[in-house]
Design an enzyme around this catalytic site. Structure first.
Site, PDB file in Angstrom:
ATOM      1  N   ASP A 476       0.827  -1.210   0.000  1.00 18.55           N
ATOM      2  CA  ASP A 476       0.000   0.000   0.000  1.00 18.55           C
ATOM      3  C   ASP A 476       0.860   1.259   0.000  1.00 18.55           C
ATOM      4  O   ASP A 476       2.077   1.219   0.268  1.00 18.55           O
ATOM      5  CB  ASP A 476      -0.890  -0.035   1.259  1.00 18.55           C
ATOM      6  CG  ASP A 476      -2.221   0.660   1.058  1.00 18.55           C
ATOM      7  OD1 ASP A 476      -2.337   1.465   0.131  1.00 18.55           O
ATOM      8  OD2 ASP A 476      -3.143   0.389   1.856  1.00 18.55           O
ATOM      9  N   ASP A 546     -11.252   2.010  -2.647  1.00 19.97           N
ATOM     10  CA  ASP A 546     -11.771   1.548  -1.350  1.00 19.97           C
ATOM     11  C   ASP A 546     -13.296   1.559  -1.350  1.00 19.97           C
ATOM     12  O   ASP A 546     -13.915   1.066  -0.410  1.00 19.97           O
ATOM     13  CB  ASP A 546     -11.282   2.477  -0.217  1.00 19.97           C
ATOM     14  CG  ASP A 546      -9.881   2.102   0.247  1.00 19.97           C
ATOM     15  OD1 ASP A 546      -9.336   1.106  -0.246  1.00 19.97           O
ATOM     16  OD2 ASP A 546      -9.334   2.822   1.113  1.00 19.97           O
TER      17      ASP A 546
END
Ligand code: GLA
Length: 724
Positions: A476, A546
């Site tokens: 990430d 997301d």
């Protein structure tokens, strides 16, 4: 295929269906003739004479001007006043003119390396070497031809041959493409965090339009992929140019439309460029040093947006992602299920449940390492939290591996202010000493321009994963770059720090792939903040957003699919509230997630038995058609970007997956499937239902699905095929 015509002084690059032609004028000026369909009757027209424009020094009164020439690459300060491709500074001079010197046509093998690129074996390549005698620099324009995907890639390699002077690169675009006319539309991807990659179509206007990132990552706001098409082009017809950049950092894609001719003699040009963002670049080239601009990707199709997309997908699948797994694992990710509230016992019980649900991997997301109960601390130290995981990482991973593969989340490029690493090495943070540093999610960015930082991260990864049976990593990056500079070097290490940073990331990713070849790598940046071809060149898949709410995610996914294949797009079924665990909602979410690599982010303990049974059935169904999604030809039948109602399909031979998402009200729902055979009978493999080809082709079948107000996935196999 590439050839040079000595008499006409032209270069011709051919792919399966496209042709790119450029030539040399007056033995020195490289210019562009044609990019489009294969045609023998290419019009080698020179621009009309325009008064008030300048000519090169030796061509005064000839009517030849760089101002209107269709350029292959545009230099600052010498008569081409449109958007510039190259701007250098040396001894207080910024004007350059690179002239043809020599060329080379050859075949080369390209493979994954520290510099992300399009790879393949025996790729026809053309290098055109140009030079600027005053600056003592050479510029090599490199063209690679990918025949079957109708793609030509380009890059620019600048070398300072000067023995004494440094040259500062203010701007070095990867490519420049001039087109005749001005009547085009641009398709681009825009958005924000949680709302990435919406597709927008706008008419071009006279002036400049820029898609830009100054963030050190491609970002959520724009994506480097864009396309330019005829006004009249639609999904299945019309001329469309698609462009992208194999780069993960700050970028600029620029379009400039200009009019050049006197009234009544229309002569407009459109200039398309893409490359590293020139703002705050200032990359210093010492004598004998080279700067390599990232590779740009160009394609053309006369078969509409779907044709352009098909080319891009084939290219990415064969030249960017050949390392990626054939079958991606179905992952259960802990993030939206538990956030930081994870522990050994809970996750082991998830692991035990996974096999019966058809899930291959348990991915432990953020929250597993010491001092990580929220996002305020812990990044950089990478030691497991013994309170949550008393057995330690290796033993815990071994226990998980008895049931499913073990996966884990890391964010190696970052450092929390509250971490031992920061206390030990505050100077490892990326930044300038002159002002306080902005902070994002309580974290700073590590200075990946420094070798000692890269070495620390390599050692930490090896230490952390030593003897751990890890099969999947989610990598990430949760903040972007500010106050860009390096504490290591007062002179900012030769400028271009943001560029050197992303090249450091690529070095680390390449090292990771070589060191852990069996690990499936998913990259991510706060959702889809680094959804690009450079990251794809090292990843198996990339997390697109997301936002897993179907009506919104549908737009992100279909936007992304315009330029990137389904095989690289990671999509999860999540369930923010228990009320949404109804079978209908689970199916809705599944159909949208099935457009890419399916995964789940659900707290299995809180799901009712019925929802668990639905997951088991979904993974079984998905395994039947996932190959068609990953490798089939993507075709938009009805774009959700126009009226919120989407019908898309993935076609492989006679069979196809159809995903209909009537998630919003719309006037008419009848949706023809032109590729269905009206004389055939199909079996819908997920239910066993028999469907007449006529019903599919006429639009009635998809119409019914769209009217249902829910996303649905169907997989059709042609009957005759099954019986023979
Ligand atoms: C980012 C990712 C999420 C999750 C969190 C963890 O926001 O996009 O999927 O991994 O970080 O902090």
């Amino acid at each position: 295929m590439i050839y040079y015509d000595e008499d006409k002084k032209t270069f011709t690059l051919k792919t399966k269906d496209t042709c790119y032609v450029m030539g040399i004028l007056y033995s020195k000026y490289l210019f562009h003739y044609h990019y489009g369909t294969l045609t023998d009757a290419i019009c080698y027209a020179l621009p009309p004479e325009v008064s008030f424009s300048t000519s090169p020094p030796e061509l005064d009164y000839t009517g030849f001007s760089l101002e209107t020439l269709m350029a292959e690459y545009a230099y600052y300060g010498t008569g081409d006043f449109r958007a510039t491709s190259l701007r250098l500074r040396c001894r207080n001079d910024e004007s350059t003119m690179f002239c043809y010197k020599e060329h080379r046509i050859y075949f080369a093998d390209y493979k994954q390396s520290e510099i992300p690129c399009a790879y393949g074996k025996h790729i026809p390549t053309l290098d055109i070497v140009l030079s600027d005698e005053v600056f003592g620099c050479t510029l090599t324009l490199r063209y690679k031809v990918f025949r079957d995907s109708n793609v030509i890639t380009r890059s620019a390699i600048l070398r300072n041959e000067n023995a004494t002077d440094t040259v500062t690169v203010e701007n070095c675009m990867s490519m420049c493409l001039d087109l005749y006319g001005s009547d085009y539309d641009v398709l681009s991807l825009y958005g924000s965090y949680g709302n990435e990659m919406n597709l927008k179509r706008n008419p071009l206007f006279f002036g400049n339009q820029r898609l830009i990132s100054r963030r050190g990552a491609t970002g959520h706001i724009y994506n480097p992929f864009f396309a330019v098409c005829d006004h009249a082009a639609d999904y299945d017809s019309g001329n469309v140019y698609g462009l992208n950049l194999i780069y993960g950092g700050s970028f600029l894609s620029e379009i400039e439309v200009s009019a050049h001719s006197p009234v009544g003699k229309p002569y407009d040009t459109v200039r398309l460029q893409t490359g590293v963002c020139p703002e705050n670049f200032g990359y210093v080239l010492c004598p004998r040093e080279t700067f390599v601009a990232p590779e740009a990707v160009m394609t053309f199709s006369s078969c509409g947006i779907n044709g352009m997309t098909e080319n891009m997908h084939r290219f990415v699948n064969t030249a960017i992602l050949p390392h990626a797994r054939q079958k991606m694992p179905i992952v259960l990710n802990t993030w939206e299920a538990c956030f930081y509230d994870i522990n050994e016992e809970k996750l082991l019980s998830f692991a035990r449940m996974c096999p019966s649900l058809g899930i291959d991997t348990l991915a432990v997301d953020d929250g597993w390492f010491a001092r990580r109960n929220d996002d305020a601390s812990g990044l950089g130290d990478w030691k497991i939290d013994r309170k949550k995981f008393p057995s330690g990482l290796r033993v815990f991973a071994e226990k998980v591996s008895q049931y499913v593969d073990f996966g884990i989340w890391i964010e190696p490029e970052m450092i929390s202010k509250d971490s031992d690493l920061y206390r030990r090495h505050p100077e490892w943070v990326l930044g300038k000493t002159s002002r306080p540093l902005s902070i994002g999610r309580h974290q700073y960015v590590l200075d990946l321009t420094r070798d000692e930082v890269l070495d620390y991260l390599k050692d930490t990864c090896c230490e952390m994963l030593r003897d751990v049976p890890v099969r999947y990593i989610k990598w990430d990056m949760n903040r972007h770059l500010t106050e860009v500079g390096s504490f290591a070097h007062d002179d900012d290490a030769g400028g271009g720090i943001a560029h050197r940073y992303i090249m450091g990331v690529c070095k680390l990713l390449h090292w990771f792939r070589v060191t852990f070849p069996d690990v499936c790598l998913e990259t991510c940046s706060g959702g889809g903040g680094r959804y690009n071809l450079a990251l794809a060149a090292y990843s198996d898949m990339i997390w697109a957003s997301d936002n897993t709410y179907p009506a919104e995610r549908l737009l992100t996914e279909t936007g992304a699919l315009t330029g990137y294949p389904a095989s690289m797009m990671s999509c999860h079924v999540s369930c923010p509230s228990d009320s949404e665990a109804s079978e209908r909602e689970m199916e809705n979410r599944f159909a949208v997630a099935a457009m890419g690599t399916l995964g789940y982010e659900l707290d299995l303990h809180r799901l009712p038995e019925t929802a668990l049974a639905t997951i088991g059935s979904q993974t079984q169904r998905y395994k039947l058609f996932r190959d068609t999604v990953a490798k089939g030809t993507y075709r938009v039948v009805r774009s959700p970007h126009s009226d919120g109602v989407g019908a898309i399909s993935f076609i492989q031979g006679d069979d196809f997956v159809l995903i209909c998402a009537g998630l919003r009200r719309c006037a008419s729902t009848s949706t023809e499937l032109p590729f269905a055979d009206e004389n055939a009978v199909y079996t819908e493999m997920l239910s066993g239902e028999t469907v007449n080809g006529k019903e599919l082709k006429s639009g009635a079948y998809a119409g019914k699905l769209l009217a249902g107000g829910c996303a649905t996935v169907k997989y059709f196999v042609k009957e005759s095929k099954r019986t023979c």
